[in-house]
Design a protein around this motif. Sequence first.
Motif, PDB file in Angstrom:
ATOM      1  N   ASN A 149     -52.051  10.628 -45.931  1.00 43.81           N
ATOM      2  CA  ASN A 149     -51.232   9.457 -46.268  1.00 43.81           C
ATOM      3  C   ASN A 149     -51.944   8.549 -47.262  1.00 43.81           C
ATOM      4  O   ASN A 149     -51.338   8.047 -48.220  1.00 43.81           O
ATOM      5  CB  ASN A 149     -50.897   8.670 -44.994  1.00 43.81           C
ATOM      6  CG  ASN A 149     -49.863   9.370 -44.138  1.00 43.81           C
ATOM      7  OD1 ASN A 149     -49.028  10.125 -44.641  1.00 43.81           O
ATOM      8  ND2 ASN A 149     -49.906   9.136 -42.837  1.00 43.81           N
ATOM      9  N   ILE A 150     -53.243   8.332 -47.046  1.00 40.57           N
ATOM     10  CA  ILE A 150     -54.016   7.487 -47.957  1.00 40.57           C
ATOM     11  C   ILE A 150     -54.086   8.130 -49.350  1.00 40.57           C
ATOM     12  O   ILE A 150     -53.899   7.457 -50.365  1.00 40.57           O
ATOM     13  CB  ILE A 150     -55.431   7.247 -47.403  1.00 40.57           C
ATOM     14  CG1 ILE A 150     -55.361   6.380 -46.134  1.00 40.57           C
ATOM     15  CG2 ILE A 150     -56.319   6.571 -48.453  1.00 40.57           C
ATOM     16  CD1 ILE A 150     -56.681   6.250 -45.410  1.00 40.57           C
ATOM     17  N   ALA A 151     -54.362   9.446 -49.367  1.00 43.31           N
ATOM     18  CA  ALA A 151     -54.481  10.156 -50.646  1.00 43.31           C
ATOM     19  C   ALA A 151     -53.154  10.137 -51.406  1.00 43.31           C
ATOM     20  O   ALA A 151     -53.128   9.962 -52.624  1.00 43.31           O
ATOM     21  CB  ALA A 151     -54.944  11.592 -50.415  1.00 43.31           C
ATOM     22  N   ARG A 152     -52.054  10.307 -50.689  1.00 47.84           N
ATOM     23  CA  ARG A 152     -50.736  10.266 -51.335  1.00 47.84           C
ATOM     24  C   ARG A 152     -50.443   8.878 -51.900  1.00 47.84           C
ATOM     25  O   ARG A 152     -49.934   8.756 -53.018  1.00 47.84           O
ATOM     26  CB  ARG A 152     -49.649  10.677 -50.335  1.00 47.84           C
ATOM     27  CG  ARG A 152     -49.545  12.173 -50.126  1.00 47.84           C
ATOM     28  CD  ARG A 152     -48.624  12.568 -48.998  1.00 47.84           C
ATOM     29  NE  ARG A 152     -47.328  11.910 -49.024  1.00 47.84           N
ATOM     30  CZ  ARG A 152     -46.164  12.524 -48.730  1.00 47.84           C
ATOM     31  NH1 ARG A 152     -46.167  13.815 -48.429  1.00 47.84           N
ATOM     32  NH2 ARG A 152     -45.032  11.865 -48.736  1.00 47.84           N
ATOM     33  N   ASN A 153     -50.764   7.846 -51.136  1.00 42.04           N
ATOM     34  CA  ASN A 153     -50.532   6.479 -51.617  1.00 42.04           C
ATOM     35  C   ASN A 153     -51.393   6.173 -52.840  1.00 42.04           C
ATOM     36  O   ASN A 153     -50.918   5.546 -53.797  1.00 42.04           O
ATOM     37  CB  ASN A 153     -50.830   5.478 -50.497  1.00 42.04           C
ATOM     38  CG  ASN A 153     -49.779   5.494 -49.410  1.00 42.04           C
ATOM     39  OD1 ASN A 153     -48.647   5.922 -49.624  1.00 42.04           O
ATOM     40  ND2 ASN A 153     -50.149   5.038 -48.216  1.00 42.04           N
ATOM     41  N   ASP A 154     -52.657   6.613 -52.793  1.00 43.10           N
ATOM     42  CA  ASP A 154     -53.549   6.386 -53.936  1.00 43.10           C
ATOM     43  C   ASP A 154     -53.037   7.130 -55.172  1.00 43.10           C
ATOM     44  O   ASP A 154     -53.085   6.605 -56.292  1.00 43.10           O
ATOM     45  CB  ASP A 154     -54.970   6.843 -53.600  1.00 43.10           C
ATOM     46  CG  ASP A 154     -55.661   5.920 -52.619  1.00 43.10           C
ATOM     47  OD1 ASP A 154     -55.152   4.800 -52.390  1.00 43.10           O
ATOM     48  OD2 ASP A 154     -56.721   6.312 -52.077  1.00 43.10           O
TER      49      ASP A 154
END
Length: 223
Positions: A149-154
């Motif tokens: 989720n963090i990687a997708r948001n970044d």
Amino acid sequence: MQFASKLGKRIAAFAALAAAAVTLSACGFNTIPTKQEATKAKWADVQSQYQRRADLIPNLVSTVQGAAIQERTTLTEVVEARAKATSVNVDASTITDPAKFQQFQQAQDGLSSALGRLMVVVERYPDLKSNQNFLALQSQLEGTENRINIARNDYNESARDFNTTLRTFPSIVWAKTIYGGEKPFEYFQAAAGAQNAPSVNFDGLKPSDPAPAAPAAAPATVQ
């Protein structure tokens, strides 16, 4: 005198090059490739986290098989979803091709959905929930989902920044000329029904079916 003259010309040429570099930098000439590479790096982070999840699933399936072997249907869904997710060919064009990007996201979202249903099934088995190997795998999967989720948001934020650069002044001048072939990046979207809890029809489970084979930890094709 001749040496001094040549030295003076070289210094003048160097100064002119330095001034040109500063001018190009100030007008945004390097902005597009710089942000493009930053976004590709964020995309690589997304790929890495999805691959980590895929590599955890074979051990998870094997562990669940040992404690809840009658849940054939749900385990099969996980195995098949993983196979689909890791079979999607991924290369540098994926993040600028709407069809390829949608195919990639749908496959990954399908695996997320199958894993969610499996975790619902696990609630029926107290012995499995106390299995140390399963608990360790569950913890790793939860951590990986958070990192995904963090990687997708970044990635989405970096893609938004790059796409805005292609459309705003002064970088739009270069986007329409020198970098005219560069395409905007695609965005990850929330999966349909992501706000709903996974539903499992336990009446549809078939205890007589053979147990699915645990998937091999083969990496997805990445270029």
